[in-house]
Design a protein around this motif. Sequence first.
Motif, mmCIF file in Angstrom:
data_model
loop_
_atom_site.group_PDB
_atom_site.id
_atom_site.type_symbol
_atom_site.label_atom_id
_atom_site.label_comp_id
_atom_site.label_asym_id
_atom_site.label_seq_id
_atom_site.Cartn_x
_atom_site.Cartn_y
_atom_site.Cartn_z
ATOM 1 N N GLU A 38 -64.604 -22.724 -8.118
ATOM 2 C CA GLU A 38 -64.992 -22.240 -6.804
ATOM 3 C C GLU A 38 -64.313 -20.910 -6.478
ATOM 4 O O GLU A 38 -63.164 -20.690 -6.856
ATOM 5 N N LEU A 39 -65.040 -20.064 -5.764
ATOM 6 C CA LEU A 39 -64.465 -18.865 -5.166
ATOM 7 C C LEU A 39 -64.241 -19.191 -3.696
ATOM 8 O O LEU A 39 -65.151 -19.692 -3.023
ATOM 9 N N LEU A 40 -63.022 -18.923 -3.201
ATOM 10 C CA LEU A 40 -62.580 -19.416 -1.899
ATOM 11 C C LEU A 40 -62.191 -18.279 -0.959
ATOM 12 O O LEU A 40 -61.635 -17.268 -1.392
ATOM 13 N N SER A 41 -62.477 -18.493 0.326
ATOM 14 C CA SER A 41 -62.065 -17.557 1.367
ATOM 15 C C SER A 41 -61.674 -18.375 2.585
ATOM 16 O O SER A 41 -62.541 -18.909 3.280
ATOM 17 N N GLY A 42 -60.377 -18.508 2.828
ATOM 18 C CA GLY A 42 -59.920 -19.374 3.909
ATOM 19 C C GLY A 42 -60.430 -20.774 3.661
ATOM 20 O O GLY A 42 -60.308 -21.309 2.564
ATOM 21 N N ALA A 43 -61.059 -21.381 4.663
ATOM 22 C CA ALA A 43 -61.618 -22.725 4.509
ATOM 23 C C ALA A 43 -63.040 -22.694 3.964
ATOM 24 O O ALA A 43 -63.674 -23.734 3.822
ATOM 25 N N ASN A 44 -63.545 -21.514 3.633
ATOM 26 C CA ASN A 44 -64.904 -21.380 3.110
ATOM 27 C C ASN A 44 -64.911 -21.426 1.586
ATOM 28 O O ASN A 44 -64.038 -20.856 0.933
ATOM 29 N N ILE A 45 -65.922 -22.107 1.048
ATOM 30 C CA ILE A 45 -66.171 -22.078 -0.390
ATOM 31 C C ILE A 45 -67.344 -21.131 -0.580
ATOM 32 O O ILE A 45 -68.495 -21.473 -0.307
ATOM 33 N N VAL A 46 -67.036 -19.931 -0.996
ATOM 34 C CA VAL A 46 -68.025 -18.864 -1.107
ATOM 35 C C VAL A 46 -69.006 -19.156 -2.244
ATOM 36 O O VAL A 46 -70.212 -18.940 -2.109
ATOM 37 N N LEU A 47 -68.497 -19.658 -3.352
ATOM 38 C CA LEU A 47 -69.324 -20.044 -4.495
ATOM 39 C C LEU A 47 -68.761 -21.338 -5.058
ATOM 40 O O LEU A 47 -67.590 -21.387 -5.446
ATOM 41 N N HIS A 48 -69.568 -22.392 -5.069
ATOM 42 C CA HIS A 48 -69.199 -23.704 -5.602
ATOM 43 C C HIS A 48 -70.059 -23.943 -6.839
ATOM 44 O O HIS A 48 -71.284 -23.889 -6.758
ATOM 45 N N MET A 49 -69.401 -24.150 -7.981
ATOM 46 C CA MET A 49 -70.111 -24.450 -9.237
ATOM 47 C C MET A 49 -69.579 -25.782 -9.755
ATOM 48 O O MET A 49 -68.455 -25.847 -10.238
ATOM 49 N N ASN A 50 -70.388 -26.826 -9.659
ATOM 50 C CA ASN A 50 -69.983 -28.153 -10.098
ATOM 51 C C ASN A 50 -70.754 -28.505 -11.370
ATOM 52 O O ASN A 50 -71.974 -28.625 -11.339
ATOM 53 N N PHE A 51 -70.024 -28.624 -12.480
ATOM 54 C CA PHE A 51 -70.611 -28.976 -13.769
ATOM 55 C C PHE A 51 -70.521 -30.494 -13.926
ATOM 56 O O PHE A 51 -69.424 -31.042 -13.957
ATOM 57 N N ARG A 52 -71.671 -31.172 -14.019
ATOM 58 C CA ARG A 52 -71.670 -32.624 -14.178
ATOM 59 C C ARG A 52 -72.910 -33.074 -14.941
ATOM 60 O O ARG A 52 -74.010 -32.613 -14.686
ATOM 61 N N ASN A 53 -72.699 -33.970 -15.869
ATOM 62 C CA ASN A 53 -73.808 -34.580 -16.623
ATOM 63 C C ASN A 53 -74.875 -33.582 -17.037
ATOM 64 O O ASN A 53 -76.053 -33.790 -16.824
ATOM 65 N N GLN A 54 -74.468 -32.482 -17.614
ATOM 66 C CA GLN A 54 -75.343 -31.407 -18.074
ATOM 67 C C GLN A 54 -76.200 -30.815 -16.957
ATOM 68 O O GLN A 54 -77.262 -30.264 -17.192
ATOM 69 N N LEU A 62 -69.772 -22.935 4.151
ATOM 70 C CA LEU A 62 -69.410 -21.853 5.058
ATOM 71 C C LEU A 62 -69.383 -22.364 6.491
ATOM 72 O O LEU A 62 -70.337 -23.010 6.943
ATOM 73 N N ASN A 63 -68.292 -22.078 7.192
ATOM 74 C CA ASN A 63 -68.140 -22.487 8.588
ATOM 75 C C ASN A 63 -68.414 -23.976 8.766
ATOM 76 O O ASN A 63 -69.170 -24.381 9.646
ATOM 77 N N ASP A 64 -67.803 -24.784 7.900
ATOM 78 C CA ASP A 64 -67.859 -26.252 7.958
ATOM 79 C C ASP A 64 -69.216 -26.858 7.617
ATOM 80 O O ASP A 64 -69.469 -28.013 7.962
ATOM 81 N N HIS A 65 -70.097 -26.118 6.926
ATOM 82 C CA HIS A 65 -71.414 -26.663 6.569
ATOM 83 C C HIS A 65 -71.781 -26.259 5.134
ATOM 84 O O HIS A 65 -71.586 -25.103 4.748
ATOM 85 N N TRP A 66 -72.344 -27.211 4.402
ATOM 86 C CA TRP A 66 -72.896 -26.915 3.083
ATOM 87 C C TRP A 66 -74.262 -26.274 3.261
ATOM 88 O O TRP A 66 -75.042 -26.678 4.125
ATOM 89 N N GLY A 67 -74.567 -25.304 2.428
ATOM 90 C CA GLY A 67 -75.891 -24.693 2.415
ATOM 91 C C GLY A 67 -76.806 -25.479 1.493
ATOM 92 O O GLY A 67 -76.434 -26.538 0.982
ATOM 93 N N PRO A 68 -78.004 -24.967 1.256
ATOM 94 C CA PRO A 68 -78.910 -25.646 0.323
ATOM 95 C C PRO A 68 -78.387 -25.524 -1.107
ATOM 96 O O PRO A 68 -78.048 -24.428 -1.554
ATOM 97 N N GLY A 69 -78.301 -26.645 -1.792
ATOM 98 C CA GLY A 69 -77.816 -26.655 -3.166
ATOM 99 C C GLY A 69 -78.887 -26.204 -4.142
ATOM 100 O O GLY A 69 -80.082 -26.364 -3.893
#
Length: 172
Positions: A38-54, A62-69
Motif C-alpha cells: 500500500e501507498l499511504l498518506s496519513g489515514a488514507n490508503i492511496v493505493l491498495h494492492m492485495n495479492f490473493r489466490n492469483q 480515502l476519507n474513511d471510505h473504500w472506493g470501487p475495487g
Amino acid sequence: MYIIKNPTIPTALEIVEPLKAGTEIEIHGTAHDEFTIELLSGANIVLHMNFRNQELVLNSFLNDHWGPGIRHNHPLTSHDQFHVRIFIHEGYYNITVNNDLLVEYEHRFPVMAVQAIGIKGAVNVQSIIFKGFEFKTEWKKRHQLINGAVTNAYDSVPHAPSLSLIEGTQYY
C-alpha cells in the motif's frame, strides 16, 4: 536510487521525497500466501494492492471510505519469487509483476501526498528500491518507521501528520 533491504513485515516505511511522474518503487520478495502493498498518506490508503489466490484487488481508502475495487488476475502462487514495480505517471500508476504489465490504475488522490509504503501479510521482502527521485535529502538519515498510517492495519504505528501539515498538498 535508494534500497531498503529485508524489512520486517508488517512495515510502514517513510517515503522521504514526494512521488511524481517518473518515480518508481520496486519490491522484490517471495509470496507465501495473501499479502498487501500500500501507498499511504496519513489515514488514507492511496493505493491498495492485495495479492490473493492469483487475484489482485486494487482500491483506495480515502476519507474513511473504500472506493470501487478493481480485480485482475496475477501469476503469483505460494513460494513464488516476485518483482512488483509501481511506476508513477501523470494520471495513473503502471503496475508490473515479474516484468509483465498487470494493470494501469488511475490516481484517486494526489501522489505528491504519499508519505509511506506499507507491506503486510504472508510475504518475505528482500528489497524495496526507490528510483527516479531527486534525492536532495539524505534518505539513509531520514529513513525510519513512521508506523501509523492505518492503525488497525499496521500494529504500533503512531499517526502520520495530517495532510494540512504537508507542504504543497490539500486535504481531499
